[in-house]
Design an enzyme around this catalytic site. Structure first.
Site, mmCIF file in Angstrom:
data_model
loop_
_atom_site.group_PDB
_atom_site.id
_atom_site.type_symbol
_atom_site.label_atom_id
_atom_site.label_comp_id
_atom_site.label_asym_id
_atom_site.label_seq_id
_atom_site.Cartn_x
_atom_site.Cartn_y
_atom_site.Cartn_z
ATOM 1 N N PRO A 1 -2.226 1.056 3.811
ATOM 2 C CA PRO A 1 -2.581 2.171 4.656
ATOM 3 C C PRO A 1 -3.769 2.668 3.625
ATOM 4 C CG PRO A 1 -0.294 2.176 4.071
ATOM 5 C CD PRO A 1 -0.839 0.754 3.233
ATOM 6 N N GLU A 2 -4.982 3.208 4.219
ATOM 7 C CA GLU A 2 -5.777 3.918 3.741
ATOM 8 C C GLU A 2 -5.954 5.486 4.180
ATOM 9 O OE1 GLU A 2 -9.638 1.509 4.157
ATOM 10 O OE2 GLU A 2 -8.493 -0.262 4.230
#
Length: 277
Positions: free
Chosen positions: A2-3
């Site tokens: 996840p960014e």
């Protein structure tokens, strides 16, 4: 992994369900995910605390508690947070459960167990999570072309690696560095010192626009987020280059090229993003 857009989506989904809720008890099933304090002390220290806010810094989630302490969470590669009804079927790799006063539970699961939780007390210096070392946020007007030149302009490192350096800009990872550079017409392997002033200006405009675009496209209801167990909110249909090696460039039709930069996979268009400017 996840960014920033994914972490912001999680924050927006979870905040309404956590705000004002009191933690009645806590269970830790895998001690290693509690980075601070000890896993033995964590349940008693967080019990009877109430959530008052849920913020984000880079890829970190920061839950403010009513005694001034903070619960900091990093999802790393495969971490997931869910608010579930009590008795909801538990995911296989659930490591922490916070029981809330309305018969719901905040659950942290992580297949690879890289994710971490830190409980930072009121007036305690956060010397543990690494948040203090992060660069500016890319979506809040802090990224000017002058800033980019000042922190990256003399580096011989590939521009993709600079964009992923959390000390320089917080929240950009492997996926969105590719998307940003494609939209900026910049080859990801070019050294940062080779970027021209006009390219820095273009990059400074594209970074926030790209992040905000994907945050918007990630939008999902709390019901759908729970139904898909927090795994189906990513904006795959809108990703133009990352993961699309050998596919036609969406801009010019040239086959996209896959390479490795700084040990990370990268995809670019050799026509739109030439190696030499």
């Amino acid at each position: 992994m996840p960014e920033l857009p994914e972490v912001e989506t999680v924050r927006r989904v979870l905040e309404p369900g956590l705000s004002g809720r009191r933690i009645t008890s806590a269970e830790v099933f895998h001690p290693s995910v509690i980075a601070h304090p000890s896993a033995e002390d964590f349940p008693s220290l967080i019990m009877n605390r109430s959530f008052i806010s849920l913020g984000r810094r880079g890829k970190f989630l920061i839950a403010g508690l009513d005694d001034g302490s903070s619960l900091i969470i990093h999802l790393r590669m495969t971490g997931c947070l869910l608010i579930t009804p009590s008795g909801y079927p538990k995911e296989k790799h659930t490591h922490v459960i916070l029981h809330l006063d309305n018969n719901t539970e905040l659950r942290f699961s992580d297949m690879r167990r890289f994710g971490r939780l830190w409980l930072i007390g009121n007036n305690e210096e956060d010397e543990y999570s690494g948040i203090r070392e992060l660069g500016p946020e890319p979506c809040e007007g802090f990224i000017s072309y002058q800033y980019l030149i000042s922190v990256m302009g003399k580096r011989r490192t590939a521009i993709k690696e600079c964009l992923m350096n959390q000390h320089l800009i917080a929240g950009i990872g492997n996926i969105y560095s590719d998307e940003i550079l494609f939209r900026s017409f910049i080859n990801p392997a070019r050294s940062s010192s080779s970027i021209t002033e006009s390219e820095w200006k273009r990059l400074a405009a594209v970074i926030p626009a790209c992040m905000e675009f994907f945050i918007e496209k990630n939008s999902i209801s709390a019901e759908d987020y729970l139904r898909t167990k927090g795994q189906d909110y990513r904006n795959t249909p809108y990703i133009e280059v990352y993961g699309h090696g050998e596919s036609p460039c969406p801009r010019c039709g040239t086959p996209l090229k896959k390479t490795v930069i700084g040990g990370r996979s990268s995809v670019f268009c050799p026509s739109c993003q030439p190696e030499k400017r």
